[in-house]
Design a protein around this motif. Structure first.
Motif, PDB file in Angstrom:
ATOM      1  N   PHE A   1      13.603  67.378 -16.232  1.00  0.00           N
ATOM      2  CA  PHE A   1      14.594  68.444 -16.146  1.00  0.00           C
ATOM      3  C   PHE A   1      15.971  67.901 -16.536  1.00  0.00           C
ATOM      4  O   PHE A   1      16.389  66.843 -16.037  1.00  0.00           O
ATOM      5  CB  PHE A   1      14.697  69.010 -14.730  1.00  0.00           C
ATOM      6  N   CYS A   2      16.683  68.617 -17.396  1.00  0.00           N
ATOM      7  CA  CYS A   2      18.064  68.285 -17.739  1.00  0.00           C
ATOM      8  C   CYS A   2      18.972  69.356 -17.134  1.00  0.00           C
ATOM      9  O   CYS A   2      19.175  70.422 -17.726  1.00  0.00           O
ATOM     10  CB  CYS A   2      18.239  68.212 -19.252  1.00  0.00           C
ATOM     11  N   VAL A   3      19.497  69.064 -15.967  1.00  0.00           N
ATOM     12  CA  VAL A   3      20.383  69.997 -15.259  1.00  0.00           C
ATOM     13  C   VAL A   3      21.800  69.695 -15.745  1.00  0.00           C
ATOM     14  O   VAL A   3      22.617  69.119 -15.018  1.00  0.00           O
ATOM     15  CB  VAL A   3      20.239  69.849 -13.731  1.00  0.00           C
ATOM     16  N   ASN A   4      22.092  70.064 -16.972  1.00  0.00           N
ATOM     17  CA  ASN A   4      23.318  69.652 -17.631  1.00  0.00           C
ATOM     18  C   ASN A   4      24.563  70.350 -17.103  1.00  0.00           C
ATOM     19  O   ASN A   4      24.488  71.204 -16.208  1.00  0.00           O
ATOM     20  CB  ASN A   4      23.188  69.841 -19.140  1.00  0.00           C
ATOM     21  N   HIS A   5      25.702  69.994 -17.691  1.00  0.00           N
ATOM     22  CA  HIS A   5      27.008  70.459 -17.210  1.00  0.00           C
ATOM     23  C   HIS A   5      27.114  71.978 -17.174  1.00  0.00           C
ATOM     24  O   HIS A   5      27.935  72.525 -16.438  1.00  0.00           O
ATOM     25  CB  HIS A   5      28.113  69.896 -18.104  1.00  0.00           C
TER      26      HIS A   5
ATOM     27  N   GLY B   1      12.314  73.278 -19.119  1.00  0.00           N
ATOM     28  CA  GLY B   1      13.006  73.928 -18.011  1.00  0.00           C
ATOM     29  C   GLY B   1      12.190  73.900 -16.730  1.00  0.00           C
ATOM     30  O   GLY B   1      11.057  73.416 -16.692  1.00  0.00           O
ATOM     31  N   TRP B   2      12.780  74.458 -15.662  1.00  0.00           N
ATOM     32  CA  TRP B   2      12.160  74.408 -14.347  1.00  0.00           C
ATOM     33  C   TRP B   2      11.589  75.758 -13.910  1.00  0.00           C
ATOM     34  O   TRP B   2      11.119  75.896 -12.787  1.00  0.00           O
ATOM     35  CB  TRP B   2      13.170  73.920 -13.314  1.00  0.00           C
ATOM     36  N   SER B   3      11.604  76.756 -14.804  1.00  0.00           N
ATOM     37  CA  SER B   3      10.974  78.031 -14.459  1.00  0.00           C
ATOM     38  C   SER B   3       9.460  77.865 -14.391  1.00  0.00           C
ATOM     39  O   SER B   3       8.898  76.895 -14.921  1.00  0.00           O
ATOM     40  CB  SER B   3      11.316  79.106 -15.491  1.00  0.00           C
ATOM     41  N   ASP B   4       8.794  78.818 -13.764  1.00  0.00           N
ATOM     42  CA  ASP B   4       7.339  78.769 -13.684  1.00  0.00           C
ATOM     43  C   ASP B   4       6.726  78.739 -15.084  1.00  0.00           C
ATOM     44  O   ASP B   4       5.789  77.978 -15.356  1.00  0.00           O
ATOM     45  CB  ASP B   4       6.818  79.978 -12.906  1.00  0.00           C
ATOM     46  N   GLY B   5       7.269  79.557 -15.998  1.00  0.00           N
ATOM     47  CA  GLY B   5       6.751  79.606 -17.352  1.00  0.00           C
ATOM     48  C   GLY B   5       6.933  78.294 -18.102  1.00  0.00           C
ATOM     49  O   GLY B   5       6.057  77.885 -18.883  1.00  0.00           O
ATOM     50  N   CYS B   6       8.060  77.625 -17.897  1.00  0.00           N
ATOM     51  CA  CYS B   6       8.298  76.347 -18.560  1.00  0.00           C
ATOM     52  C   CYS B   6       7.326  75.279 -18.081  1.00  0.00           C
ATOM     53  O   CYS B   6       6.811  74.483 -18.877  1.00  0.00           O
ATOM     54  CB  CYS B   6       9.733  75.891 -18.318  1.00  0.00           C
TER      55      CYS B   6
ATOM     56  N   SER C   1      11.586  62.924 -14.153  1.00  0.00           N
ATOM     57  CA  SER C   1      12.986  62.562 -14.329  1.00  0.00           C
ATOM     58  C   SER C   1      13.857  63.813 -14.227  1.00  0.00           C
ATOM     59  O   SER C   1      13.456  64.894 -14.648  1.00  0.00           O
ATOM     60  CB  SER C   1      13.191  61.908 -15.699  1.00  0.00           C
ATOM     61  N   ILE C   2      15.059  63.620 -13.672  1.00  0.00           N
ATOM     62  CA  ILE C   2      16.084  64.656 -13.654  1.00  0.00           C
ATOM     63  C   ILE C   2      17.379  64.007 -14.124  1.00  0.00           C
ATOM     64  O   ILE C   2      17.704  62.882 -13.735  1.00  0.00           O
ATOM     65  CB  ILE C   2      16.266  65.262 -12.247  1.00  0.00           C
ATOM     66  N   GLY C   3      18.121  64.691 -14.993  1.00  0.00           N
ATOM     67  CA  GLY C   3      19.384  64.142 -15.475  1.00  0.00           C
ATOM     68  C   GLY C   3      20.455  65.209 -15.556  1.00  0.00           C
ATOM     69  O   GLY C   3      20.168  66.406 -15.565  1.00  0.00           O
ATOM     70  N   ARG C   4      21.695  64.757 -15.613  1.00  0.00           N
ATOM     71  CA  ARG C   4      22.831  65.665 -15.803  1.00  0.00           C
ATOM     72  C   ARG C   4      23.735  65.069 -16.870  1.00  0.00           C
ATOM     73  O   ARG C   4      24.424  64.067 -16.628  1.00  0.00           O
ATOM     74  CB  ARG C   4      23.586  65.904 -14.500  1.00  0.00           C
ATOM     75  N   TRP C   5      23.714  65.686 -18.042  1.00  0.00           N
ATOM     76  CA  TRP C   5      24.468  65.219 -19.207  1.00  0.00           C
ATOM     77  C   TRP C   5      25.720  66.079 -19.414  1.00  0.00           C
ATOM     78  O   TRP C   5      25.767  67.235 -19.026  1.00  0.00           O
ATOM     79  CB  TRP C   5      23.607  65.337 -20.466  1.00  0.00           C
ATOM     80  N   GLY C   6      26.725  65.476 -20.070  1.00  0.00           N
ATOM     81  CA  GLY C   6      27.869  66.229 -20.552  1.00  0.00           C
ATOM     82  C   GLY C   6      28.903  66.595 -19.513  1.00  0.00           C
ATOM     83  O   GLY C   6      29.741  67.456 -19.771  1.00  0.00           O
TER      84      GLY C   6
ATOM     85  N   CYS D   1       4.675  73.320  -9.875  1.00  0.00           N
ATOM     86  CA  CYS D   1       4.116  72.031 -10.274  1.00  0.00           C
ATOM     87  C   CYS D   1       2.709  71.852  -9.711  1.00  0.00           C
ATOM     88  O   CYS D   1       1.801  71.369 -10.408  1.00  0.00           O
ATOM     89  CB  CYS D   1       5.019  70.892  -9.816  1.00  0.00           C
ATOM     90  N   GLU D   2       2.518  72.249  -8.479  1.00  0.00           N
ATOM     91  CA  GLU D   2       1.185  72.140  -7.871  1.00  0.00           C
ATOM     92  C   GLU D   2       0.202  73.079  -8.577  1.00  0.00           C
ATOM     93  O   GLU D   2      -0.945  72.706  -8.848  1.00  0.00           O
ATOM     94  CB  GLU D   2       1.254  72.461  -6.386  1.00  0.00           C
ATOM     95  N   LYS D   3       0.653  74.277  -8.906  1.00  0.00           N
ATOM     96  CA  LYS D   3      -0.225  75.257  -9.546  1.00  0.00           C
ATOM     97  C   LYS D   3      -0.708  74.767 -10.907  1.00  0.00           C
ATOM     98  O   LYS D   3      -1.875  74.979 -11.265  1.00  0.00           O
ATOM     99  CB  LYS D   3       0.522  76.590  -9.691  1.00  0.00           C
ATOM    100  N   TYR D   4       0.162  74.099 -11.666  1.00  0.00           N
ATOM    101  CA  TYR D   4      -0.182  73.707 -13.031  1.00  0.00           C
ATOM    102  C   TYR D   4      -0.514  72.219 -13.183  1.00  0.00           C
ATOM    103  O   TYR D   4      -0.776  71.755 -14.291  1.00  0.00           O
ATOM    104  CB  TYR D   4       0.955  74.075 -13.980  1.00  0.00           C
ATOM    105  N   GLY D   5      -0.490  71.482 -12.076  1.00  0.00           N
ATOM    106  CA  GLY D   5      -0.836  70.067 -12.149  1.00  0.00           C
ATOM    107  C   GLY D   5       0.181  69.231 -12.902  1.00  0.00           C
ATOM    108  O   GLY D   5      -0.173  68.301 -13.630  1.00  0.00           O
ATOM    109  N   VAL D   6       1.459  69.559 -12.718  1.00  0.00           N
ATOM    110  CA  VAL D   6       2.550  68.861 -13.399  1.00  0.00           C
ATOM    111  C   VAL D   6       3.451  68.198 -12.366  1.00  0.00           C
ATOM    112  O   VAL D   6       3.714  68.769 -11.309  1.00  0.00           O
ATOM    113  CB  VAL D   6       3.372  69.842 -14.267  1.00  0.00           C
TER     114      VAL D   6
END
Length: 274
Positions: A27-31, A8-13, A58-63, A49-54
């Motif tokens: 990230f899968c920003v699905n239907h 996911g895209w949360s800070d924790g994820c 890819s980003i996708g939208r399925w379904g 992303c900057e804080k954790y070095g990530v």
């Protein structure tokens, strides 16, 4: 090639990706997600992303159906896809993955025409934002998953790529190594997902490395085809959850890493060696 994972895209994820020792996330920003709400978090995602070095690979939208029963583009669907492309552009993601549903009542070639028109629009939109477009080889609201659709649609759209997952080909009864040999030079993104058959029937999607995929030949073809994109781990089994599920992810990370040539690999030239 670089290894990452779907999350996911949360800070924790994003922090969880970093704790696995990975530097890339998909990230899968699905239907079932409102793409506008996710797009609105772009600045916060960049901060995480900057804080954790990530980095976002890819980003996708399925379904999501892109066409109604008459073959007309669904305006809300097109806007969702463009929101995802805008998000990819804002977070520095190089590829957006999507599909095109088959419209019953129209011929195969008519459906290909619809897909070409729709995807051409996304390609132009993405080009202005430095984001490439790929079709995923999953049949979830998508028919552009294999030949002959690839030959027609990708043949007419030279800038369109493929997000490839060996398990989808296997689960359709196809030959994934043959597909990779033919189409590997069009791969923009690649999923690492296991699949397991027992008695000729699909049984589970265990962690990669504990499954039926011939990962050695897979990587041989990726190198032959000069693939240099993200390898995205996709945990996909309800049988692998909790502690064993996390161990399974760790196993896959450690299993896949030796297949990846280090970016700083160096060697001494020797005229007697290949």
């Amino acid at each position: 090639m670089y290894l990452g994972i779907i999350n996911g895209w949360s800070d924790g994820c994003i922090e969880a990706v970093s704790k696995k020792g990975l530097k890339w996330v998909e990230f899968c920003v699905n239907h079932n997600y409102d793409s506008a709400e996710v797009l609105a978090q772009a600045d916060r995602i960049n901060e995480s992303c900057e804080k954790y070095g990530v980095k976002v690979g890819s980003i996708g939208r399925w379904g999501m159906a892109r066409f109604d029963e008459n073959g007309n583009v669904i305006p809300e669907a097109l806007q969702h896809d463009k929101n995802c492309i805008d998000l990819a552009s804002k977070v520095g993601c190089p590829v957006f993955n999507c599909g095109c549903n088959y419209v019953e009542g129209k011929s195969f070639m008519e459906n290909c025409d619809l897909a070409v028109s729709y995807l051409a629009d996304l390609i132009e939109y993405g080009k202005e934002r430095n984001v490439r477009i790929a079709v995923y080889n999953c049949d979830w609201e998508n028919f552009v998953v294999e030949d002959p659709a690839w030959s027609v649609v990708l043949g007419r759209l030279p800038e369109l790529g493929i997000k490839y997952d060996t398990s989808h080909c296997i689960n359709r009864g196809g030959d994934y190594l043959a597909e990779m040999e033919k189409w590997g030079d069009r791969f923009y993104h690649f999923h690492i997902k296991g699949t397991l058959y027992i008695g000729g029937e699909h049984y589970d999607a265990p962690p990669a490395g504990l499954d039926d995929v011939k990962w050695g030949p897979v990587f041989a073809l990726l190198y032959i085809k000069n693939y240099n994109g993200m390898l995205s781990i996709e945990p996909h089994s309800g049988k692998w959850e909790g502690a064993v599920g996390q161990w399974g992810v760790d196993y896959t990370i450690n299993f896949i890493k030796p297949f990846i040539m280090p970016e700083d690999y160096s060697y001494d030239e020797n005229p007697y060696m290949p």
